[in-house]
Design a protein around this motif. Sequence first.
Motif, PDB file in Angstrom:
ATOM      1  N   HIS A  84      40.144  38.005  42.695  1.00 18.33           N
ATOM      2  CA  HIS A  84      39.574  36.734  42.014  1.00 18.33           C
ATOM      3  C   HIS A  84      39.938  36.644  40.507  1.00 18.33           C
ATOM      4  O   HIS A  84      39.938  35.655  39.987  1.00 18.33           O
ATOM      5  CB  HIS A  84      38.265  36.307  42.281  1.00 18.33           C
ATOM      6  CG  HIS A  84      37.967  36.083  43.702  1.00 18.33           C
ATOM      7  ND1 HIS A  84      37.773  36.974  44.769  1.00 18.33           N
ATOM      8  CD2 HIS A  84      37.820  35.013  44.502  1.00 18.33           C
ATOM      9  CE1 HIS A  84      37.628  36.313  46.007  1.00 18.33           C
ATOM     10  NE2 HIS A  84      37.661  34.980  45.869  1.00 18.33           N
ATOM     11  N   LEU A  85      40.142  37.857  39.973  1.00 19.14           N
ATOM     12  CA  LEU A  85      40.232  37.930  38.440  1.00 19.14           C
ATOM     13  C   LEU A  85      41.589  37.551  38.149  1.00 19.14           C
ATOM     14  O   LEU A  85      41.958  37.054  37.074  1.00 19.14           O
ATOM     15  CB  LEU A  85      39.697  39.427  37.920  1.00 19.14           C
ATOM     16  CG  LEU A  85      38.475  39.626  38.144  1.00 19.14           C
ATOM     17  CD1 LEU A  85      38.270  40.881  37.721  1.00 19.14           C
ATOM     18  CD2 LEU A  85      37.422  38.595  37.380  1.00 19.14           C
ATOM     19  N   GLY A  86      42.610  37.677  38.861  1.00 17.99           N
ATOM     20  CA  GLY A  86      44.028  37.482  38.622  1.00 17.99           C
ATOM     21  C   GLY A  86      44.578  38.650  37.806  1.00 17.99           C
ATOM     22  O   GLY A  86      43.766  39.675  37.574  1.00 17.99           O
ATOM     23  N   ALA A  87      45.809  38.575  37.450  1.00 23.23           N
ATOM     24  CA  ALA A  87      46.461  39.605  36.556  1.00 23.23           C
ATOM     25  C   ALA A  87      45.861  39.912  35.293  1.00 23.23           C
ATOM     26  O   ALA A  87      44.898  38.917  34.762  1.00 23.23           O
ATOM     27  CB  ALA A  87      47.836  39.264  36.447  1.00 23.23           C
ATOM     28  N   TYR A  88      45.982  41.283  34.831  1.00 25.39           N
ATOM     29  CA  TYR A  88      45.022  41.551  33.757  1.00 25.39           C
ATOM     30  C   TYR A  88      45.312  40.766  32.405  1.00 25.39           C
ATOM     31  O   TYR A  88      44.427  40.638  31.750  1.00 25.39           O
ATOM     32  CB  TYR A  88      45.403  42.992  33.404  1.00 25.39           C
ATOM     33  CG  TYR A  88      44.744  43.639  32.144  1.00 25.39           C
ATOM     34  CD1 TYR A  88      43.094  43.881  32.182  1.00 25.39           C
ATOM     35  CD2 TYR A  88      45.185  43.698  31.236  1.00 25.39           C
ATOM     36  CE1 TYR A  88      42.690  44.453  31.230  1.00 25.39           C
ATOM     37  CE2 TYR A  88      44.572  44.492  29.963  1.00 25.39           C
ATOM     38  CZ  TYR A  88      43.219  44.449  30.005  1.00 25.39           C
ATOM     39  OH  TYR A  88      42.657  45.148  29.009  1.00 25.39           O
ATOM     40  N   HIS A  89      46.816  40.434  32.213  1.00 23.93           N
ATOM     41  CA  HIS A  89      47.028  39.812  30.903  1.00 23.93           C
ATOM     42  C   HIS A  89      46.642  38.257  30.903  1.00 23.93           C
ATOM     43  O   HIS A  89      46.661  37.582  30.015  1.00 23.93           O
ATOM     44  CB  HIS A  89      48.577  39.664  30.691  1.00 23.93           C
ATOM     45  CG  HIS A  89      49.380  38.939  31.803  1.00 23.93           C
ATOM     46  ND1 HIS A  89      49.734  39.685  33.106  1.00 23.93           N
ATOM     47  CD2 HIS A  89      49.720  37.663  31.956  1.00 23.93           C
ATOM     48  CE1 HIS A  89      50.151  38.437  33.926  1.00 23.93           C
ATOM     49  NE2 HIS A  89      50.383  37.346  33.117  1.00 23.93           N
ATOM     50  N   GLU A  90      45.961  37.837  32.137  1.00 22.22           N
ATOM     51  CA  GLU A  90      45.501  36.545  32.253  1.00 22.22           C
ATOM     52  C   GLU A  90      43.955  36.511  32.052  1.00 22.22           C
ATOM     53  O   GLU A  90      43.349  35.365  31.869  1.00 22.22           O
ATOM     54  CB  GLU A  90      45.710  35.927  33.653  1.00 22.22           C
ATOM     55  CG  GLU A  90      47.199  35.702  33.894  1.00 22.22           C
ATOM     56  CD  GLU A  90      47.552  35.107  35.352  1.00 22.22           C
ATOM     57  OE1 GLU A  90      46.458  35.288  36.000  1.00 22.22           O
ATOM     58  OE2 GLU A  90      48.418  35.012  35.641  1.00 22.22           O
ATOM     59  N   TRP A  91      43.072  37.654  31.765  1.00 23.07           N
ATOM     60  CA  TRP A  91      41.931  37.681  31.737  1.00 23.07           C
ATOM     61  C   TRP A  91      41.444  37.115  30.271  1.00 23.07           C
ATOM     62  O   TRP A  91      42.236  37.326  29.306  1.00 23.07           O
ATOM     63  CB  TRP A  91      41.339  39.144  31.864  1.00 23.07           C
ATOM     64  CG  TRP A  91      41.482  39.917  33.065  1.00 23.07           C
ATOM     65  CD1 TRP A  91      42.145  39.271  34.134  1.00 23.07           C
ATOM     66  CD2 TRP A  91      41.104  41.100  33.553  1.00 23.07           C
ATOM     67  NE1 TRP A  91      41.993  40.211  35.484  1.00 23.07           N
ATOM     68  CE2 TRP A  91      41.369  41.342  34.947  1.00 23.07           C
ATOM     69  CE3 TRP A  91      40.473  42.257  32.824  1.00 23.07           C
ATOM     70  CZ2 TRP A  91      41.062  42.472  35.613  1.00 23.07           C
ATOM     71  CZ3 TRP A  91      40.012  43.556  33.718  1.00 23.07           C
ATOM     72  CH2 TRP A  91      40.443  43.407  35.097  1.00 23.07           C
ATOM     73  N   PRO A  92      40.273  36.398  30.189  1.00 24.43           N
ATOM     74  CA  PRO A  92      39.693  36.018  29.088  1.00 24.43           C
ATOM     75  C   PRO A  92      39.294  37.256  28.249  1.00 24.43           C
ATOM     76  O   PRO A  92      39.017  38.187  28.495  1.00 24.43           O
ATOM     77  CB  PRO A  92      38.593  35.149  29.556  1.00 24.43           C
ATOM     78  CG  PRO A  92      38.285  35.743  30.943  1.00 24.43           C
ATOM     79  CD  PRO A  92      39.417  36.069  31.531  1.00 24.43           C
TER      80      PRO A  92
END
Length: 919
Positions: free
Chosen positions: A14-22
């Motif tokens: 659900h978090l998506g790719a790491y570079h997309e994390w806030p």
Amino acid sequence: MPELIKRKDWSATHLGAYHEWPAPLKSALSMIMENPLPMYIAWGEDFTQIYNDGFLPILGMDKHPKALGRSTRDNFKEIWDEIGPLLEKTRNGTPVKYTDAEFTLERNGKLEQTYFDFAYSPIRLENGEIGGVLATCIETTNRKVSQEALQESMLQFKFAIEASELGTYDYNPRTNRFTANHRLKKWFGLPPENEILLSDAIDAMVPEDRERVTTAIAEALQYESGGNYDIVYSLINPKNNTPRIVHAKGKVRFDENKVAYRFTGTLQDITERKAAERLLKIKENNLRLMILQAPVAIAIMRGKDFVIEIANNNALELWDKEEKEVLDRPVLEVMPELKKQGIDTLLTNVFETGERFCTSELPVVIDRNGVPTTKYINFSYEPLYDAFGNIDGIMAIGIDVTEQVLARHKVEANEEKLNLIINASELGFWELNFEDNIADCSERCYKIFGSENGTRLTHEQMKSQLHPEDRHIRDKAFDEAMTSGVFDYQARIILPNQKIRWIEMKGKVLFDEQQNPDKMLGTMRDITEERTLHQQLKEREERFRLLADSMPQFIWTSDPEGHLNYFNNSVYKYSGLSYEEIKKDGWIQIVHPEDRPENLRQWEHSIKTGTDFLYEHRFRSADGEYRWQLSRAIPQRDDEGRITRWVGTSTDIQEQKMFAYELEKQVLKRTAELKEKNEALEKMNQELKSFTFISSHDLQEPLRKIRIFAGLLQEREVKNMTPEGKNKFSRIIKSAARMQTLIEALLLYSRTNTGKKDFRKVHMTEVLREIREDLKEELENKSLVLQTGHLDEVNIIPFQFHQLLHNLLTNAMKFSRPDTIPVVHISTQLKTGRQFGLSALEPDTTYCHLRVEDNGIGFDQTYANKIFELFQRLHAKDQYEGTGMGLAIVKKIVENHNGHITADGVLGVGATFNIYIPA
């Protein structure tokens, strides 16, 4: 964890790719990775979980690493109902914090009861909205369990103290004050204040124990003692004068300077146990006293080898043995002659079958002082049993009726051995949970139930070991405990090896808030020895009465004041009186009127002084006949030496009295005969003196003249004689010389009997110095070589001992081998008769062993005793000169010294003479 997070494909979560994390999520992640505390992030509506290394133990091996990137709801579904609302609350902006929160957590494949200190904090995005929750979780399970266990342990300890009825104390050596529980203060009559002085407690002790207890406390307070305190003493409550005996134990603690700072311990009330031990000892002393004064032979033999444990004086007299010769030795080793007579078969049969054996007037041959003597004995063999009914010995009761068969003398015996040790039982602790019926017990409980190798028994297994006849006792006590709260009973259990053991169970029921039984705490104690003790006390008393009533002798007892209070059946049967008649008119009525005053005087004297009572008097039988009796009574005393009662016997000695009268007549007659024979012996001694005088003067005078005239003829006329005349003349001279030697030897032998025995302590070196002077010529001419070894001081008659050595040395020269110089070796050694191993010597007397060894012609050992007889010769006169009296004189001198002589010889090698005289 950083490496694992880096490698994970987050695009599938659900978090998506790491570079997309806030950025706030990345910042929070960086922060928990560098924090050693267990922490995790629950991100988004699904609470996707990311955690650090500190959180791994909370997850367990079965959840990690699958939990990484999954919903917290899936990872902790077993507790989601509890933590889910809290996470939602935090996501809505309200932080949450709890201490020692309880959760049933599934980890490592099982459910665990756990406790945590945790906090939930919101993680906000750049726009102010909450993106997730930061959780910090510190597990406190071990701390919480330890706290609860400590509380439980304290509760159990407190109950154990109460259940075991112990007093407890805590003493501060620095302030000289101590605290104690209510029970201890009640025993000592102390005030209820929390702290009191040590001296207040010591004042309650009996005066004779105060110094001993004070010394024991002072020693325990010394670091070198190890701080151990263990003592038994008596006290008296100053308020109600209640006496009590207590067993005190304690342990002292020391600081780093080895100075005592705390002294704690317990007191156990052992008053009843001490009373039981004292009563048992009295009973045992009664039986022992009865055995020792019994006028019959009694012996106790233990084990399959029939080792003699007890033998009274009559048994020792019957066997003609001393106590040290028989105790702790098998009876068939002490008297091997019994085995040939089948006694071993009788003993074995009784020991193996338990069937008693008895017979009357059995002839038994006993070796008395080396002489086989036939004794006629009435005896019985009785099996002896231990507390568990197993045969462990035999009691032999014998009456020597040899004089009854020949002169009708009776003796009877009785004996029994009591050996019971009572020890305070150790306590076992247990806890029974009513909800699951599981019992948690200490190792002592399992040991009491016979469990080995640390095997832990279940509650049902322990209940199954209850004796079938006693299970209702336990059930009844259990039912009563459910209402009263007190659990208390005694019952038997059957061990795995089928042995029976008695236990005492005490417990207390604990109720929950609704007053329903929750669990029970209790103690267990092995009371087998106590039960056995009480049973044996009862059996002892019954056996004492039974044994007394079975004896033909009169058995009676009295109180310390001399009032007779018991008679066995023989008294009633003999006197024809009943108990009521004796009680009414007194026992003195059966004593002959002439004997009564002295009887009463001696009895009162014994009662007053505590000395043994011994008196011969006459008793009236039921038919009015009076018979002589020997009455004996011995006081029985307690540990303090106070007389508790008198135990007495009266034995019929009528036949001995008659026999003594007849014996006195025979002694007078024999005395007259001995006087007559002594007078005849005196006359013979006078004649012997006359013979000695004649031998010394009248016989030697003509013999001297014969030798003188023969010498003159040899000097003047021998050249005128024919060869045959010279031969006969030579034979006359030799015969006269031998006659002279024989007369002198006879005189010397006679003087060894009649001479004065003047003993003196002389060193053998001095004696041999004089001998060397006498034989100086022979020693210088090498006709004799005299060697010596170790020499001691001897107690001798000097002139006789000089003659003894002179005879042995001249014999060595006379009976030497041709072309061999005689060599004689003399040495001494001091030992006891027992160490020398000769039956002719007294075992405990010290002897000097004089050894005289030569290298002469020796002799055949067959003649070892014959050579000491008068006029005995082993060789012809033409081979070796002599009278045959030299060794007879040696033997007579040894006998004058109360000694013993032996000879050892080997033909062609030499002879050794061994002389033993008291040192």
